[in-house]
Design a protein around this motif. Structure first.
Motif, mmCIF file in Angstrom:
data_model
loop_
_atom_site.group_PDB
_atom_site.id
_atom_site.type_symbol
_atom_site.label_atom_id
_atom_site.label_comp_id
_atom_site.label_asym_id
_atom_site.label_seq_id
_atom_site.Cartn_x
_atom_site.Cartn_y
_atom_site.Cartn_z
ATOM 1 N N HIS A 189 0.706 41.178 -12.474
ATOM 2 C CA HIS A 189 0.350 39.899 -13.549
ATOM 3 C C HIS A 189 0.822 38.946 -13.310
ATOM 4 O O HIS A 189 1.866 38.656 -12.521
ATOM 5 C CB HIS A 189 0.759 40.575 -15.006
ATOM 6 N N LEU A 227 -5.103 47.155 -17.424
ATOM 7 C CA LEU A 227 -5.767 45.835 -16.787
ATOM 8 C C LEU A 227 -4.699 44.978 -16.236
ATOM 9 O O LEU A 227 -3.735 44.602 -16.580
ATOM 10 C CB LEU A 227 -6.294 45.189 -18.133
ATOM 11 N N LYS A 228 -5.181 44.770 -14.838
ATOM 12 C CA LYS A 228 -4.191 43.806 -14.206
ATOM 13 C C LYS A 228 -4.956 42.523 -13.921
ATOM 14 O O LYS A 228 -6.146 42.363 -14.175
ATOM 15 C CB LYS A 228 -3.952 44.509 -12.643
ATOM 16 N N ASP A 229 -4.111 41.490 -13.717
ATOM 17 C CA ASP A 229 -4.668 40.272 -13.658
ATOM 18 C C ASP A 229 -4.977 40.272 -12.094
ATOM 19 O O ASP A 229 -4.864 40.927 -11.255
ATOM 20 C CB ASP A 229 -3.659 39.211 -13.688
ATOM 21 N N ASN A 230 -6.306 39.238 -11.998
ATOM 22 C CA ASN A 230 -6.656 38.791 -10.765
ATOM 23 C C ASN A 230 -5.957 38.092 -9.719
ATOM 24 O O ASN A 230 -6.023 36.864 -10.019
ATOM 25 C CB ASN A 230 -8.160 38.424 -10.861
#
Length: 162
Positions: free
Chosen positions: A102, A77-80
């Motif tokens: 991230h 999961l990557k950060d927006n």
């Protein structure tokens, strides 16, 4: 009729002459340093063109230290990253391609890391000018910024995924 045509031609020639003079003067005023002289010589087929390009490359310092880059986002999961003001969808894609996914990665960038990003990712000065690191620190700590709130609310068009 011939008189009108000759007046039009005369006006066009006069306008072209004035344009050339203004262009020449503007070029002289903006090109008052040595780099422009080298460029001028390069344009006229100087044999020193290759040498001048090599000298420019030699004087540029490309930072050797690069920031921590990942091969994939942690936990998948990557950060927006578009929640950081100054990072739109395209820049986020570019950052993801090099391994930045991230907020904490950006939050931990040193001056050398920022210089590497500037030199290799093609947004010179933007990281510091738009304060990516301080925004990323706040977001990594779970805080909100005014901009991130607007992104979350869908109010920022440049942050919307297509």
């Amino acid at each position: 009729m011939l008189e009108i045509a000759s007046q039009i031609v005369l006006c066009l020639l006069l306008a072209a002459l004035i344009g050339f003079i203004i262009g020449y003067l503007f070029g002289k005023s903006t090109c008052a340093n040595d780099k422009c002289e080298n460029t001028h010589a390069d344009l006229h087929g100087s044999d020193d063109a290759h040498t001048a390009a090599e000298k420019t490359k030699e004087t540029e310092t490309v930072p050797e230290t690069k920031p921590v880059l990942l091969t994939e986002p942690r936990g998948g999961l990557k950060d927006n990253l578009t929640r950081i003001k100054g990072i739109g969808v395209k820049i986020e894609e570019t950052l993801n391609k090099i391994g930045v996914y991230h907020f904490d990665q950006i939050a931990n960038w040193s001056k050398e890391d920022i210089a590497w990003i500037d030199a290799n990712v093609a947004f010179p000065g933007r990281v510091e000018r738009e304060q990516w690191v301080s925004q990323a620190k706040a977001l990594a700590a779970g805080e909100e910024t005014e901009f991130s709130k607007r992104v979350d609310a869908g109010e920022v068009s440049s942050s919307k995924q297509s």
